[in-house]
Motif scaffolding. Sequence first.
Motif, PDB file in Angstrom:
ATOM      1  N   ASP A 161      57.403  41.781  37.955  1.00 44.33           N
ATOM      2  CA  ASP A 161      55.947  41.050  38.843  1.00 44.33           C
ATOM      3  C   ASP A 161      54.594  41.929  37.522  1.00 44.33           C
ATOM      4  O   ASP A 161      54.424  42.801  37.121  1.00 44.33           O
ATOM      5  CB  ASP A 161      55.409  42.351  39.407  1.00 44.33           C
ATOM      6  CG  ASP A 161      54.340  42.062  39.947  1.00 44.33           C
ATOM      7  OD1 ASP A 161      53.323  41.426  39.609  1.00 44.33           O
ATOM      8  OD2 ASP A 161      54.076  43.074  41.203  1.00 44.33           O
ATOM      9  N   PHE A 162      54.107  40.888  36.930  1.00 48.83           N
ATOM     10  CA  PHE A 162      53.072  40.803  35.485  1.00 48.83           C
ATOM     11  C   PHE A 162      51.877  41.346  35.796  1.00 48.83           C
ATOM     12  O   PHE A 162      50.744  41.288  35.719  1.00 48.83           O
ATOM     13  CB  PHE A 162      53.025  39.493  34.902  1.00 48.83           C
ATOM     14  CG  PHE A 162      53.985  39.357  33.692  1.00 48.83           C
ATOM     15  CD1 PHE A 162      53.632  39.695  32.693  1.00 48.83           C
ATOM     16  CD2 PHE A 162      55.218  38.733  35.063  1.00 48.83           C
ATOM     17  CE1 PHE A 162      55.236  39.753  32.374  1.00 48.83           C
ATOM     18  CE2 PHE A 162      56.696  38.479  33.699  1.00 48.83           C
ATOM     19  CZ  PHE A 162      56.306  38.915  32.361  1.00 48.83           C
ATOM     20  N   GLY A 163      51.974  41.887  37.427  1.00 46.29           N
ATOM     21  CA  GLY A 163      50.452  41.689  38.171  1.00 46.29           C
ATOM     22  C   GLY A 163      50.123  40.819  38.790  1.00 46.29           C
ATOM     23  O   GLY A 163      50.704  39.758  39.189  1.00 46.29           O
ATOM     24  N   PHE A 164      48.283  41.470  39.050  1.00 47.47           N
ATOM     25  CA  PHE A 164      47.850  40.328  40.297  1.00 47.47           C
ATOM     26  C   PHE A 164      46.446  39.346  39.051  1.00 47.47           C
ATOM     27  O   PHE A 164      46.170  40.256  39.049  1.00 47.47           O
ATOM     28  CB  PHE A 164      46.655  40.983  41.272  1.00 47.47           C
ATOM     29  CG  PHE A 164      46.820  39.884  42.119  1.00 47.47           C
ATOM     30  CD1 PHE A 164      47.404  40.062  42.738  1.00 47.47           C
ATOM     31  CD2 PHE A 164      45.291  39.992  42.710  1.00 47.47           C
ATOM     32  CE1 PHE A 164      46.861  39.266  44.070  1.00 47.47           C
ATOM     33  CE2 PHE A 164      44.557  39.353  43.558  1.00 47.47           C
ATOM     34  CZ  PHE A 164      45.792  38.433  44.033  1.00 47.47           C
ATOM     35  N   SER A 165      46.814  37.941  39.769  1.00 44.86           N
ATOM     36  CA  SER A 165      45.568  37.757  38.674  1.00 44.86           C
ATOM     37  C   SER A 165      43.618  37.079  39.536  1.00 44.86           C
ATOM     38  O   SER A 165      44.905  36.728  40.809  1.00 44.86           O
ATOM     39  CB  SER A 165      46.058  35.683  38.458  1.00 44.86           C
ATOM     40  OG  SER A 165      44.343  35.152  38.288  1.00 44.86           O
ATOM     41  N   PHE A 166      43.299  37.775  39.542  1.00 44.53           N
ATOM     42  CA  PHE A 166      41.930  38.381  40.501  1.00 44.53           C
ATOM     43  C   PHE A 166      41.560  36.856  40.333  1.00 44.53           C
ATOM     44  O   PHE A 166      41.017  36.839  41.740  1.00 44.53           O
ATOM     45  CB  PHE A 166      40.429  39.799  39.635  1.00 44.53           C
ATOM     46  CG  PHE A 166      41.956  40.707  39.450  1.00 44.53           C
ATOM     47  CD1 PHE A 166      42.086  41.351  40.670  1.00 44.53           C
ATOM     48  CD2 PHE A 166      41.789  41.093  37.995  1.00 44.53           C
ATOM     49  CE1 PHE A 166      42.272  42.836  40.183  1.00 44.53           C
ATOM     50  CE2 PHE A 166      42.075  42.435  37.947  1.00 44.53           C
ATOM     51  CZ  PHE A 166      42.953  43.189  39.155  1.00 44.53           C
TER      52      PHE A 166
END
Lengths: 682, 320
Positions: B76-81
């Motif tokens: 999981d590379f995080g969230f794209s805002f």
Amino acid sequence: MERMSLRKEGKEVRRGFALFIAWVVVIGLVTTAISLAQEYPTFEVHEIIQYKALPQYSEAPELAEAVARGELPPVEERLPKKPAVIMTSGMSDGPGVYGDVWRTVSAVPTAGWNWAAGVVGGWFGIEECMQEGLVHTGMAWRLKTGEPGPNLATHWEWSEDGKTLTMYLIEGAKWSDGHPFTADDVLFTYYDCILDPHVPSWQGAGTWTVGGEVAQLEKVDDYTIRWHFAKPFPVYLLWYMGYLNFSVAPAHVLKPYHPKYNPEKTYEDFINALPPHKLPPVVLGAWVPVYFKEDEALIMKRNPYYWKVDETGKQLPYIGEFYFRKARAGIQRDLDLVAGTCDQTHLETPGIFTFISEQARLPGARFKIIPGRWTLTFALELNLSLYQGVKDERDRALRELFRNLEFRKAVSHAIDRETIARTLVPGPMLRPLPSGFPSGADYYNAEAVVSYPYNPEKARELLAGLGFRDTDGDGILNWTSGPLAGENLTISVKVHEDQTACIDIVEMLVSMFEAVGIRLVPKVVPATVGQAMDTAGEFEFNMARQDFLSAPYTVLASLAPVTAQTPNWHRAGPGDKRDLLPFEARMIEIVEALKYEVSYEKRKELFSELQKLWTENLYTIGVIEGIYNTAITKRFKNIPIGVPARLHQWFHLNVMQEQVWTPKEEQLPEFLPGVIVKYSKD
Amino acid sequence: MSIPTLFVISVVVFVVIQLPPGDYMTTVQLQLQSLGGLTEAEAAKVAQELRKVYGLDKPLYVQYLVWMKNIITRGDFGFSFQYRKPVADVIWERLGWTILIASLCHLISTLVGIMIGIFSATHQYRIGDYVATFFAFIGLSTPSFFLALVAMYILASRGIQPGGLFSQYYLFAPWSWGKFVDLLKHIWIPVVIVGLAGTARNMRVMRGNLLDILNQPYVLTARSKGLPERTVVFKHAVVNALHPIIMYQGMVLPFMISGEIVASTVLNIPTAGPMFYSALVSQDMYLAGSFLLLVAVFLVAGNLLADILLAWIDPRVRYD
């Protein structure tokens, strides 16, 4: 030897003469084209649109199949009792046939579908496909009255004292999910979106303030609304009741996200309630987005509940599908048109004019050019606000400088407009714009224009007079006093990445400004980011295509500091704080007077004075103006003669897209054949 | 060696994307203030709440550890805002196209560059050499964005959709032979544009090295043994002249990727390039960071491959 050079000279003279003749012919053709363009038929409202029941209705084949499968109610039940009938008398080719796809390009990111909260669908016609206003401002250019035509409001009447305006809404029209459209949607749009200060709608309360009081909207019954004004006959407001400024929002969809109706929600939730991948959105327009992939494509399908028909009872639109290729530069639309993979473009990128006209003249060209008017407007906006977006000493010092007329004069004198025009397009398609309205605009008066033309010597003198010296010998002037003393005079200029022409112009301005000692730093941003920077007041210079100035009466609120958000280059700061420049007080008075003025002659007088103040004080700094042409595929029918790319509205509304059609044998296959707009039950 | 390098790179990447003042929530806060008409305090409160939701209120090293932990344990590379989606959803397909285009450019520019380089060196100061050198300098000095622009105009006037990877009507079609052919019809444009500079460079390097080596005593020996010229050039000279090109292989992939970013932005190809650019503009930090990190992974992997290849081709390297 001598004879040879003589012959050579003779040849050159002949060549020069031939060029001259060609030049005269080109100018002649262009001016004829322009004059032809202005001779177009105008109509009474009832010749274009009527609201009446017809003996029978029919629908597109894919919808008839869906009805047969039981997925949709029959067409008679989907249409209002008295649908809007687009009259044959107002069509240039008459009633059409179903089918075809309208292919185009959108170069602005699609942020979502909550247009009532200022969320951008991607422009380039996307919003016009989905949204409907109370009135139809795109029809005005074809009407004898020159006023907005009916749309969701079928007709309206002013009270005798001019303080109330009663509007009658179309009865039984439905949203694209089948939910009825009523006065509740209109009230929700007005009170909970437009007027709610926490919702970033396109026009705030300022626009709707009449005689010091915000206009009140009363629901008389489901299909009648009544406006109450503190001052009689605010006729300008009709122009704010159309597409975009009053695109009606679906109350039944949005209320559950609005903090007023659902305390668990925040305004952030409301604004982002309809993200782009939540498909299909609920709309009143002729097409509904059904497919979206970032940076690739957006596809819309016909709205099965669209409430307009032709005189033979065929439900509109004729064209079943809209395909938007997503791109980053506006020029992509022009290139795709030439390649034959796009069907229409407004020629707003001068750099490509010559290429497009050459291609249009080739035998077998698939598109034609519709000549437009001088309404393509490029100008520099200098941020004059002392309070909005001022974060530090630098911002403050720059804004103080921009507010100094001597500085604005220096900027104007630094711009070699002829060179910019000639570099972008050789030929008579562009010319210098001193400031203010383009010459093709309504109410334009050439005598009211004051200009500060190219004169770099004068610009240098003015800058020296303001105390700027090149103290470090790097060729750029330095501040000699104040908090920035010793620093270079550096100014950033915001440009939107989709507006190719603005980028080209700014590149030329960089060297012109450098020549007078100002370092200009271009800041190219996506339009969605640029829009946020505009509202936050976070720009220094803004290179803008001021298309809205083509019809100044329709955008009165944007012309002077009459609302907190307008004009873009002089917004009010927190707490509505704004220090007016001396001439702005008179501008406000003029705009106030115009709001209630019905006489064309008196309006023209007032606009002339406004234009004089604007140009004399360089309210914005004009660069160039151009002829706003449209290029469109030859297969489309019912394109009204002389349709402008931009006047009161964009081409998409001016042309009335829903009544455009293509003969069967020329139709292209759809991208998503057989797909119809469907909503899941939950 | 590769693992610690990657660790250091990931730290640097994380610090770099945090360097600009503020974060995405600052942008949101400003929007709420200006668009939403909230007071500064109200907007700051909302932004702070959002920071809590996304863990942006924690100290930098904690944010880094969480980011890394999620990447390693869950991919999981995080969230794209900006896209309002997980980064992985945004990045993979685009990165696939980026890698495909960059690798093709790489492959072709290496093969073609080496071939022309050999030809040029063995035909030194003859007409073929001059022509090849002339085009190599043009290729080296023409910026790829300019080539891309010219290509767009030419394609448009030929009635071919400029830019993109597929014709309009294949965009929605399932994979088929026709779609593959359509892809080939489009993908060569960015490949040629991006690959041109690399080809020219490889050609110049190959030519120079080969000329040096052709003057070495052992080549003279080979020739005097009466070996045919082909054997002399290909078996003895070329293999040794390849070393600098192979050593450079590890470095070249990121170079191709940056070329691809430029070309794709102009040609409107939905690869990771344009996405990375807009992520930087809007401070969509996890998206930008993940892209940088993945490019770094390719760089390290490329270097590793180059080392292995060099060891295989040059026995001396193995004993060093």
